[in-house]
Design an enzyme around this catalytic site. Structure first.
Site, PDB file in Angstrom:
ATOM      1  N   VAL A 172       0.883  -1.171   0.000  1.00  0.00           N
ATOM      2  CA  VAL A 172       0.000   0.000   0.000  1.00  0.00           C
ATOM      3  C   VAL A 172       0.920   1.220   0.000  1.00  0.00           C
ATOM      4  O   VAL A 172       1.546   1.541   1.015  1.00  0.00           O
ATOM      5  CB  VAL A 172      -0.946   0.001   1.217  1.00  0.00           C
ATOM      6  N   VAL A 179       1.675   5.305  -1.568  1.00  0.00           N
ATOM      7  CA  VAL A 179       1.231   6.546  -2.202  1.00  0.00           C
ATOM      8  C   VAL A 179       2.467   7.421  -2.397  1.00  0.00           C
ATOM      9  O   VAL A 179       3.289   7.557  -1.493  1.00  0.00           O
ATOM     10  CB  VAL A 179       0.181   7.277  -1.329  1.00  0.00           C
ATOM     11  N   GLN A 216      -3.373  12.823   2.359  1.00  0.00           N
ATOM     12  CA  GLN A 216      -4.600  13.320   1.743  1.00  0.00           C
ATOM     13  C   GLN A 216      -5.712  12.269   1.775  1.00  0.00           C
ATOM     14  O   GLN A 216      -6.721  12.415   1.092  1.00  0.00           O
ATOM     15  CB  GLN A 216      -4.326  13.748   0.297  1.00  0.00           C
ATOM     16  N   GLY A 217      -5.495  11.189   2.528  1.00  0.00           N
ATOM     17  CA  GLY A 217      -6.519  10.157   2.639  1.00  0.00           C
ATOM     18  C   GLY A 217      -6.503   9.134   1.524  1.00  0.00           C
ATOM     19  O   GLY A 217      -7.392   8.282   1.446  1.00  0.00           O
ATOM     20  N   SER A 257       7.358  -0.416   9.386  1.00  0.00           N
ATOM     21  CA  SER A 257       7.569   0.178  10.701  1.00  0.00           C
ATOM     22  C   SER A 257       7.075   1.619  10.738  1.00  0.00           C
ATOM     23  O   SER A 257       7.346   2.399   9.826  1.00  0.00           O
ATOM     24  CB  SER A 257       9.062   0.145  11.069  1.00  0.00           C
ATOM     25  N   TYR A 287      -3.098   1.410  10.214  1.00  0.00           N
ATOM     26  CA  TYR A 287      -3.863   0.194   9.948  1.00  0.00           C
ATOM     27  C   TYR A 287      -4.833  -0.124  11.091  1.00  0.00           C
ATOM     28  O   TYR A 287      -5.921  -0.640  10.853  1.00  0.00           O
ATOM     29  CB  TYR A 287      -2.926  -0.973   9.650  1.00  0.00           C
TER      30      TYR A 287
END
Length: 139
Positions: free
Chosen positions: A72, A74, A81-82, A107, A113
């Site tokens: 995951v 970005v 920014q979500g 880490s 999460y």
């Protein structure tokens, strides 16, 4: 900003994906590796803004009992920014009927999460071939 989340891996630029991996310090992901791991993943979330890929996540599942979420990521320009939350919500929605969904957090991201409903597991085990990862993640 035209933000879209979809799962059509065939229409994306592997070069852009490689740049995103590199932007967060994951420099061992070659074009060939990225192609291999995404083709092996059966649940994919890809985020584009104005046609440019800016983030993604992937999962592998047997479709009934177990799934594992990976990568995951970005791009730093779009973090906070979500978007990672949207990626996770997309993946978790696609895995909503799976009995057990695993994820190993990098880490420092554990609280992110937890906010999405994931919890630490009591019996988690792993093996890392890379000694640096072994020392970071194993007891």
């Amino acid at each position: 900003m035209d933000l879209r989340i979809h799962s059509d891996f065939s229409k994306l630029s592997l070069d852009e994906m490689k740049e995103i991996y590199s932007s967060v310090g994951w420099t061992k992901h070659t074009i060939e590796i990225i192609k291999q791991i995404f083709e092996a993943s059966n649940v994919i979330a890809l985020v584009t803004v104005n046609g440019r890929i800016i983030g993604f996540g992937r999962a592998m599942t047997d479709g009934v009992f177990n799934a594992a979420i990976y990568d995951v990521i970005v791009h730093p320009e779009f973090q906070k920014q979500g978007i990672a939350r949207q990626i996770m919500e997309y993946l978790l929605d696609k895995l909503s009927n799976i009995s057990c969904v695993h994820l190993i957090s990098t880490s420092g991201n554990e609280d992110f999460y937890k906010k999405l409903g994931l919890k630490r597991i009591k019996t988690g085990m792993a093996r890392y071939l890379n000694p640096n990862l072994a020392s970071e993640y194993l007891e």
